[in-house]
Design a protein around this motif. Sequence first.
Motif, PDB file in Angstrom:
ATOM      1  N   LEU A  98       0.859  -1.183   0.000  1.00 24.73           N
ATOM      2  CA  LEU A  98       0.000   0.000   0.000  1.00 24.73           C
ATOM      3  C   LEU A  98       0.896   1.234   0.000  1.00 24.73           C
ATOM      4  CD1 LEU A  98      -2.824   1.351   0.334  1.00 24.73           C
ATOM      5  CD2 LEU A  98      -2.456   1.210   2.811  1.00 24.73           C
ATOM      6  N   THR A  99       0.645   2.168  -0.912  1.00 26.77           N
ATOM      7  CA  THR A  99       1.481   3.365  -1.035  1.00 26.77           C
ATOM      8  C   THR A  99       0.621   4.618  -1.075  1.00 26.77           C
ATOM      9  OG1 THR A  99       3.226   2.196  -2.253  1.00 26.77           O
ATOM     10  CG2 THR A  99       3.166   4.583  -2.474  1.00 26.77           C
TER      11      THR A  99
ATOM     12  N   LEU B 191       3.557   0.586   2.916  1.00 33.07           N
ATOM     13  CA  LEU B 191       3.211  -0.402   3.935  1.00 33.07           C
ATOM     14  C   LEU B 191       2.986  -1.762   3.275  1.00 33.07           C
ATOM     15  CD1 LEU B 191       2.330  -0.979   6.924  1.00 33.07           C
ATOM     16  CD2 LEU B 191      -0.026  -0.581   6.142  1.00 33.07           C
ATOM     17  N   PRO B 192       3.821  -2.776   3.598  1.00 30.42           N
ATOM     18  CA  PRO B 192       3.568  -4.133   3.087  1.00 30.42           C
ATOM     19  C   PRO B 192       2.241  -4.664   3.635  1.00 30.42           C
ATOM     20  CG  PRO B 192       5.799  -3.925   3.971  1.00 30.42           C
ATOM     21  CD  PRO B 192       5.050  -2.700   4.389  1.00 30.42           C
TER      22      PRO B 192
ATOM     23  N   ASN C  80      -5.153  -1.456   3.870  1.00 29.46           N
ATOM     24  CA  ASN C  80      -5.175  -1.262   5.319  1.00 29.46           C
ATOM     25  C   ASN C  80      -4.655   0.150   5.607  1.00 29.46           C
ATOM     26  OD1 ASN C  80      -5.126  -1.394   8.070  1.00 29.46           O
ATOM     27  ND2 ASN C  80      -3.868  -3.238   8.198  1.00 29.46           N
ATOM     28  N   PHE C  81      -5.462   1.132   5.229  1.00 32.24           N
ATOM     29  CA  PHE C  81      -5.020   2.516   5.316  1.00 32.24           C
ATOM     30  C   PHE C  81      -4.883   2.980   6.764  1.00 32.24           C
ATOM     31  CE2 PHE C  81      -5.898   7.208   4.786  1.00 32.24           C
ATOM     32  CZ  PHE C  81      -4.667   7.494   4.225  1.00 32.24           C
TER      33      PHE C  81
ATOM     34  N   LEU D  39      -1.437   2.241   7.924  1.00 34.73           N
ATOM     35  CA  LEU D  39      -0.446   3.145   7.350  1.00 34.73           C
ATOM     36  C   LEU D  39      -0.473   4.491   8.080  1.00 34.73           C
ATOM     37  CD1 LEU D  39       0.588   3.577   3.701  1.00 34.73           C
ATOM     38  CD2 LEU D  39      -0.121   5.614   4.938  1.00 34.73           C
ATOM     39  N   VAL D  40      -1.684   4.990   8.365  1.00 39.10           N
ATOM     40  CA  VAL D  40      -1.828   6.259   9.100  1.00 39.10           C
ATOM     41  C   VAL D  40      -1.174   6.156  10.470  1.00 39.10           C
ATOM     42  CG1 VAL D  40      -3.486   7.818  10.190  1.00 39.10           C
ATOM     43  CG2 VAL D  40      -3.921   6.960   7.874  1.00 39.10           C
ATOM     44  N   GLU D  41      -1.393   5.027  11.132  1.00 40.14           N
ATOM     45  CA  GLU D  41      -0.838   4.822  12.472  1.00 40.14           C
ATOM     46  C   GLU D  41       0.677   4.684  12.436  1.00 40.14           C
ATOM     47  OE1 GLU D  41      -1.126   1.476  16.006  1.00 40.14           O
ATOM     48  OE2 GLU D  41      -2.915   1.927  14.805  1.00 40.14           O
TER      49      GLU D  41
END
Length: 368
Positions: free
Chosen positions: A66-67, A86-87, A94-95, A98-100
């Motif tokens: 995820l980018t 984020l792999p 799983n946004f 990524l935010v966290e």
Amino acid sequence: MSTEIELKLLIPPFRLNSFKQNLMKSEPCAHQHAFLGNTYYDTADKFFAQHQMGLRVRKENQQVTLTLKTKGNTIGGLHIRPEYNLPQQNESPNFAQLVEDYDLEPGWKNLALQPIFATDFERETFLIRTALSAGIVIEIEVAIDQGKIIAGDKQAEICEVEFELKQGNIADLLNYVRTLGLENGMRLSAISKAQRGYALAENYQPKAQNWLDKWRDFLNFSQGAGNFSQKLTALFQLEQNLIEETFALGQAYFSEDFLRTVERIGAFFNLYHFYTENGKLLENAFNQQGLNDTLKTDWLALVESSQQCLAECKQLITQHSERKNNAEVIAQLFDFLQSAFYLQRMLNLISLTYLETHFAENLEEKNG
């Protein structure tokens, strides 16, 4: 977070073989093939698009990433963008994670995402590694992408080359690209795959701007601009926007109307005429800042190319006036804007605009 620095060229498929042959002269230390499947996500009201960001899930072989690409800066075809990766275990974004992980805006966790479009393409990569003096190593990854942008039942072709700087500085990247055997048909692109995807998904139809008004705005700005870098950056942005809009509208748009053809050639004429008529003024401002010899060489090359561009414009104007053939003269303009000569011109402009601006910023910091 990492910062992606890449230069993008659009290339016609029939030029790919000769481009690869020129590339192999650099003796790549690695060469790979992969299929990349990408799905771009956004909210119903296009939150990411509104903020000039892009969120995608990419599947490459069995790896899913995820980018989030942020706005960054675009100078012609040079893209400099911070991005967050984020792999993932699957292709559902799983946004919230990524935010966290990157301590982004907490409220983003609650965004309701939906797929907007996809970009599926074959990527062939070549890793170029060059050792300079004093142990300095330059690494550039060259990626050739061929495939499709898909939005519902609509599709658009992808055929482009990306030069990504892995190690070294931007001057190294520009110098490497300029040494390649660049051919007619290639041009810089300031438009990302994501931007093209949104335009396709929303069925966006470009509209011609009033370039006479835009030119007046620039002249007013130029009179008040305090230094060389401000004027040159504005000039370059004007030229790049004019080129991107011209190609977005397409040859048919101009061919069907005599006045449209006249106005478009006139817009380019005004641009090149300013460079030639005001070359001494800009050169004086340039010299006052004491820039290095490399940039001065680029500047002199830019002035010379502007003179050639102006001569080409005058020839097109004369030809159009005599023959009244819109399609013929517009086809020649498009060919000229995609010539190896013009590509070298734009690379010189990137060098001057980016490197000179950073030189000026560093000089201001040094002088307090």
